[in-house]
Design a protein around this motif. Sequence first.
Motif, PDB file in Angstrom:
ATOM      1  N   GLU A   8       0.843  -1.201   0.000  1.00 48.67           N
ATOM      2  CA  GLU A   8       0.000   0.000   0.000  1.00 48.67           C
ATOM      3  C   GLU A   8       0.880   1.254   0.000  1.00 48.67           C
ATOM      4  OE1 GLU A   8      -3.188   0.427  -0.404  1.00 48.67           O
ATOM      5  OE2 GLU A   8      -3.955  -1.595  -0.107  1.00 48.67           O
ATOM      6  N   ALA A   9       1.896   1.260   0.859  1.00 51.23           N
ATOM      7  CA  ALA A   9       2.798   2.415   0.922  1.00 51.23           C
ATOM      8  C   ALA A   9       3.534   2.594  -0.404  1.00 51.23           C
ATOM      9  CB  ALA A   9       3.790   2.253   2.072  1.00 51.23           C
ATOM     10  N   ARG A  10       3.987   1.491  -0.966  1.00 54.48           N
ATOM     11  CA  ARG A  10       4.697   1.527  -2.247  1.00 54.48           C
ATOM     12  C   ARG A  10       3.783   2.068  -3.348  1.00 54.48           C
ATOM     13  NH1 ARG A  10       6.000  -3.594  -1.974  1.00 54.48           N
ATOM     14  NH2 ARG A  10       7.865  -3.475  -0.733  1.00 54.48           N
ATOM     15  N   ASP A  11       2.541   1.552  -3.396  1.00 54.38           N
ATOM     16  CA  ASP A  11       1.591   1.982  -4.426  1.00 54.38           C
ATOM     17  C   ASP A  11       1.264   3.468  -4.325  1.00 54.38           C
ATOM     18  OD1 ASP A  11       1.496  -0.634  -5.339  1.00 54.38           O
ATOM     19  OD2 ASP A  11      -0.492  -1.064  -4.487  1.00 54.38           O
ATOM     20  N   LEU A  12       1.259   3.984  -3.097  1.00 57.83           N
ATOM     21  CA  LEU A  12       0.965   5.397  -2.891  1.00 57.83           C
ATOM     22  C   LEU A  12       2.201   6.274  -3.034  1.00 57.83           C
ATOM     23  CD1 LEU A  12      -1.532   5.004   0.076  1.00 57.83           C
ATOM     24  CD2 LEU A  12      -2.070   5.921  -2.192  1.00 57.83           C
ATOM     25  N   GLY A  13       3.362   5.650  -3.273  1.00 56.60           N
ATOM     26  CA  GLY A  13       4.597   6.406  -3.449  1.00 56.60           C
ATOM     27  C   GLY A  13       5.157   6.963  -2.150  1.00 56.60           C
ATOM     28  N   HIS A  14       4.822   6.323  -1.036  1.00 53.37           N
ATOM     29  CA  HIS A  14       5.309   6.788   0.260  1.00 53.37           C
ATOM     30  C   HIS A  14       6.632   6.116   0.603  1.00 53.37           C
ATOM     31  CE1 HIS A  14       0.861   7.762   1.313  1.00 53.37           C
ATOM     32  NE2 HIS A  14       1.370   8.576   0.398  1.00 53.37           N
ATOM     33  N   GLY A  15       7.460   6.804   1.336  1.00 51.66           N
ATOM     34  CA  GLY A  15       8.800   6.317   1.651  1.00 51.66           C
ATOM     35  C   GLY A  15       8.906   5.478   2.894  1.00 51.66           C
ATOM     36  N   ARG A  16       7.796   5.310   3.603  1.00 49.65           N
ATOM     37  CA  ARG A  16       7.807   4.481   4.797  1.00 49.65           C
ATOM     38  C   ARG A  16       6.404   3.936   5.032  1.00 49.65           C
ATOM     39  NH1 ARG A  16       3.798   6.458   6.936  1.00 49.65           N
ATOM     40  NH2 ARG A  16       3.695   8.544   7.702  1.00 49.65           N
ATOM     41  N   VAL A  17       6.320   2.891   5.857  1.00 48.66           N
ATOM     42  CA  VAL A  17       5.042   2.261   6.170  1.00 48.66           C
ATOM     43  C   VAL A  17       4.565   2.798   7.511  1.00 48.66           C
ATOM     44  CG1 VAL A  17       3.853   0.076   6.607  1.00 48.66           C
ATOM     45  CG2 VAL A  17       5.714   0.177   4.928  1.00 48.66           C
ATOM     46  N   GLY A  18       3.384   3.370   7.514  1.00 51.18           N
ATOM     47  CA  GLY A  18       2.796   3.891   8.745  1.00 51.18           C
ATOM     48  C   GLY A  18       1.556   3.106   9.127  1.00 51.18           C
ATOM     49  N   PRO A  19       0.994   3.413  10.281  1.00 51.18           N
ATOM     50  CA  PRO A  19      -0.228   2.723  10.706  1.00 51.18           C
ATOM     51  C   PRO A  19      -1.375   2.899   9.706  1.00 51.18           C
ATOM     52  CG  PRO A  19       0.627   4.099  12.477  1.00 51.18           C
ATOM     53  CD  PRO A  19       1.458   4.381  11.267  1.00 51.18           C
ATOM     54  N   GLU A  20      -1.364   4.017   8.986  1.00 48.85           N
ATOM     55  CA  GLU A  20      -2.416   4.240   7.996  1.00 48.85           C
ATOM     56  C   GLU A  20      -2.343   3.218   6.868  1.00 48.85           C
ATOM     57  OE1 GLU A  20       0.977   7.135   6.975  1.00 48.85           O
ATOM     58  OE2 GLU A  20       0.083   6.272   8.770  1.00 48.85           O
ATOM     59  N   HIS A  21      -1.129   2.763   6.541  1.00 49.26           N
ATOM     60  CA  HIS A  21      -0.970   1.728   5.509  1.00 49.26           C
ATOM     61  C   HIS A  21      -1.404   0.370   6.056  1.00 49.26           C
ATOM     62  CE1 HIS A  21       2.017   4.910   4.456  1.00 49.26           C
ATOM     63  NE2 HIS A  21       1.306   4.844   3.342  1.00 49.26           N
TER      64      HIS A  21
END
Length: 186
Positions: free
Chosen positions: A19-32
């Motif tokens: 999910e984080a990767r698909d959204l282009g985010h650099g880290r995994v958070g609780p929201e992911h």
Amino acid sequence: MFERFTQQARDAVTGAQQEARDLGHGRVGPEHLLLALLACDGPAAAAMRAQGLEITAMRAAVARLAADASADPLDSEALRTLGIDLDAVRQATEQTFGEGALDAPPGRFRASGKRHLPFAPSAKKSLELSLRQALRLKHNYIGAGHVLLGILQDRDPRAVRVLVESGADIDELRTEVTRSIATEAA
């Protein structure tokens, strides 16, 4: 601790990476983790769906949250007073390392070509709290429902904001997932 995770909980952890990767985010958070839990089957997803949560709206809330937080943390005017031209630094960096080099999230590449994204401290804390939730309920495993309870116990502002913006009542969600876990374990 990971050895105690059920397959659903493991799927949520690996799903959060995606999910984080698909959204282009650099880290995994609780929201992911929340997104991944909702995408899986089981008590966590059932409790979230009972709250009217759906994956598209939650992804949009996570994307909005990231956009709000992604305002350039470097104040070009403040740097200019120190004699640093941020635009020149960006231009030189992109000439050397390629376009968007400063925007690329950190991460290591595996043989599969997928970047390993680090877990944010808040996501790690949520996973640790999932163990506490399992122990509190006298379970010898950590399921997807426990992961959701860990996120809810931590009350990470990003995760809570995503849930509230998506229409969830946090207390009702906690009650529903706890009931579902107890029923499933019985």
